[in-house]
Write a protein that holds these residues in place. Structure first.
Motif, PDB file in Angstrom:
ATOM      1  N   ALA A  41     -56.824 120.066  -4.221  1.00 31.27           N
ATOM      2  CA  ALA A  41     -57.716 118.904  -4.218  1.00 31.27           C
ATOM      3  C   ALA A  41     -57.449 118.028  -5.438  1.00 31.27           C
ATOM      4  N   ALA A  42     -57.170 118.654  -6.578  1.00 31.70           N
ATOM      5  CA  ALA A  42     -56.887 117.893  -7.798  1.00 31.70           C
ATOM      6  C   ALA A  42     -55.578 117.127  -7.666  1.00 31.70           C
ATOM      7  N   TYR A  43     -54.563 117.762  -7.096  1.00 34.09           N
ATOM      8  CA  TYR A  43     -53.277 117.089  -6.920  1.00 34.09           C
ATOM      9  C   TYR A  43     -53.407 115.906  -5.965  1.00 34.09           C
ATOM     10  N   ARG A  44     -54.144 116.100  -4.876  1.00 30.96           N
ATOM     11  CA  ARG A  44     -54.346 115.011  -3.922  1.00 30.96           C
ATOM     12  C   ARG A  44     -55.075 113.840  -4.587  1.00 30.96           C
ATOM     13  N   GLN A  45     -56.075 114.138  -5.398  1.00 29.05           N
ATOM     14  CA  GLN A  45     -56.823 113.060  -6.059  1.00 29.05           C
ATOM     15  C   GLN A  45     -55.939 112.329  -7.061  1.00 29.05           C
ATOM     16  N   LEU A  46     -55.104 113.058  -7.794  1.00 32.52           N
ATOM     17  CA  LEU A  46     -54.196 112.422  -8.746  1.00 32.52           C
ATOM     18  C   LEU A  46     -53.279 111.431  -8.040  1.00 32.52           C
ATOM     19  N   MET A  47     -52.635 111.864  -6.969  1.00 27.18           N
ATOM     20  CA  MET A  47     -51.668 111.017  -6.274  1.00 27.18           C
ATOM     21  C   MET A  47     -52.356 109.855  -5.564  1.00 27.18           C
ATOM     22  N   ASN A  48     -53.493 110.134  -4.925  1.00 24.23           N
ATOM     23  CA  ASN A  48     -54.224 109.048  -4.266  1.00 24.23           C
ATOM     24  C   ASN A  48     -54.704 108.013  -5.283  1.00 24.23           C
ATOM     25  N   GLY A  49     -55.085 108.487  -6.465  1.00 23.45           N
ATOM     26  CA  GLY A  49     -55.553 107.570  -7.495  1.00 23.45           C
ATOM     27  C   GLY A  49     -54.468 106.617  -7.955  1.00 23.45           C
ATOM     28  N   ILE A  50     -53.234 107.113  -8.076  1.00 18.09           N
ATOM     29  CA  ILE A  50     -52.125 106.252  -8.472  1.00 18.09           C
ATOM     30  C   ILE A  50     -51.886 105.184  -7.412  1.00 18.09           C
ATOM     31  N   THR A  51     -51.838 105.605  -6.149  1.00 20.62           N
ATOM     32  CA  THR A  51     -51.610 104.647  -5.065  1.00 20.62           C
ATOM     33  C   THR A  51     -52.735 103.617  -5.008  1.00 20.62           C
ATOM     34  N   GLN A  52     -53.983 104.064  -5.162  1.00 22.38           N
ATOM     35  CA  GLN A  52     -55.116 103.138  -5.120  1.00 22.38           C
ATOM     36  C   GLN A  52     -55.071 102.133  -6.262  1.00 22.38           C
ATOM     37  N   ILE A  84     -49.172 117.848   0.670  1.00 25.57           N
ATOM     38  CA  ILE A  84     -49.877 116.798  -0.062  1.00 25.57           C
ATOM     39  C   ILE A  84     -48.882 115.790  -0.609  1.00 25.57           C
ATOM     40  N   HIS A  85     -47.757 116.285  -1.125  1.00 28.53           N
ATOM     41  CA  HIS A  85     -46.718 115.384  -1.624  1.00 28.53           C
ATOM     42  C   HIS A  85     -46.206 114.472  -0.512  1.00 28.53           C
ATOM     43  N   ARG A  86     -45.953 115.055   0.644  1.00 27.73           N
ATOM     44  CA  ARG A  86     -45.473 114.267   1.781  1.00 27.73           C
ATOM     45  C   ARG A  86     -46.502 113.209   2.180  1.00 27.73           C
ATOM     46  N   GLU A  87     -47.761 113.609   2.219  1.00 31.22           N
ATOM     47  CA  GLU A  87     -48.850 112.700   2.585  1.00 31.22           C
ATOM     48  C   GLU A  87     -48.938 111.522   1.612  1.00 31.22           C
ATOM     49  N   SER A  88     -48.887 111.821   0.312  1.00 32.43           N
ATOM     50  CA  SER A  88     -49.010 110.761  -0.690  1.00 32.43           C
ATOM     51  C   SER A  88     -47.762 109.881  -0.716  1.00 32.43           C
ATOM     52  N   TYR A  89     -46.596 110.494  -0.524  1.00 32.63           N
ATOM     53  CA  TYR A  89     -45.356 109.722  -0.506  1.00 32.63           C
ATOM     54  C   TYR A  89     -45.338 108.747   0.667  1.00 32.63           C
ATOM     55  N   LEU A  90     -45.741 109.220   1.840  1.00 33.92           N
ATOM     56  CA  LEU A  90     -45.754 108.357   3.018  1.00 33.92           C
ATOM     57  C   LEU A  90     -46.782 107.235   2.870  1.00 33.92           C
ATOM     58  N   ALA A  91     -47.920 107.541   2.236  1.00 30.25           N
ATOM     59  CA  ALA A  91     -48.932 106.503   2.014  1.00 30.25           C
ATOM     60  C   ALA A  91     -48.389 105.424   1.085  1.00 30.25           C
TER      61      ALA A  91
END
Length: 211
Positions: free
Chosen positions: A64-75, A127-134
């Motif tokens: 959950a922490a990794y997902r939030q970190l990556m989503n935060g950068i994209t946002q 999670i990496h794949r999800e954030s990369y594709l986003a």
């Protein structure tokens, strides 16, 4: 120094976000192995038992922490590219990716801690794949709008190829600017990114200029 977070009666969602924030704080300071459930609980101002109400395992909390970190950068980078013409949106998106707060030593520490788990843990890889594709999707949309505004015909496959190349360029400059920010003049990394993107997209020099 007391690092416990101040107590307040939080909702379920707020408490979960506080636990994720405490997890990121502990990982930034001690790495993944050093960030124990007990330390995370103390940082969040809760008992270790309460953590299990939100996360069954430490791995779930780390994910959950990794997902939030990556989503935060994209946002953050996407928010920087709102409400402007396609050229300005593309430029601001690129600049946001290679300047603070994205180029931040804490973000780098967290990214480095998490990245080693990707080849070893399928959940982290997902999670990496999800954030990369986003991220790639945002970049492809910016490029598509930019080319359409220029009335330049670029196929979806070409646009994807450009986005992949730009992502690699951005990643490299982000790493340089974050590891050794004192080596560069103000806006030097951002300016280098813009010049490189112009060359990659076969644009006239100065087309995406910061000026």
């Amino acid at each position: 120094m007391n690092t416990r977070r101040s107590y307040h009666r939080a909702s379920e969602g707020e408490r979960r976000e506080e636990l994720i924030a405490a997890t990121l704080d502990c990982i930034a300071e001690a790495g993944i192995e050093g960030a124990t459930v007990r330390q995370i609980a103390a940082r969040a101002g809760v008992t270790p038992g309460l953590i299990r109400h939100y996360f069954m395992t430490k791995d779930q909390m780390l994910q959950a922490a990794y997902r939030q970190l990556m989503n935060g950068i994209t946002q953050t980078t996407t928010a920087a590219a709102q409400g402007h013409d396609p050229r300005t949106r593309l430029r601001q998106f690129i600049v946001a990716n290679v300047t603070p707060p994205v180029t931040d030593s804490r973000t780098l520490s967290l990214w480095a801690a998490f990245i080693s788990h990707i080849p070893l843990d399928p959940a982290f890889a997902a999670i990496h794949r999800e954030s990369y594709l986003a991220f790639l999707g945002e970049l492809e949309k910016l490029l598509s709008d930019f080319f359409e505004d220029r009335k330049r015909t670029v196929s979806a496959a070409e646009c994807r190829s450009y986005a992949i190349a730009l992502n690699g360029l951005i990643d490299g400059l982000w790493l340089e600017g974050t590891l050794a920010p004192d080596m560069f003049e103000d806006n030097e990394i951002a300016g280098t990114a813009i010049v490189s993107v112009e060359a990659l997209l076969r644009l006239p020099p100065g087309d995406l200029s910061l000026a």
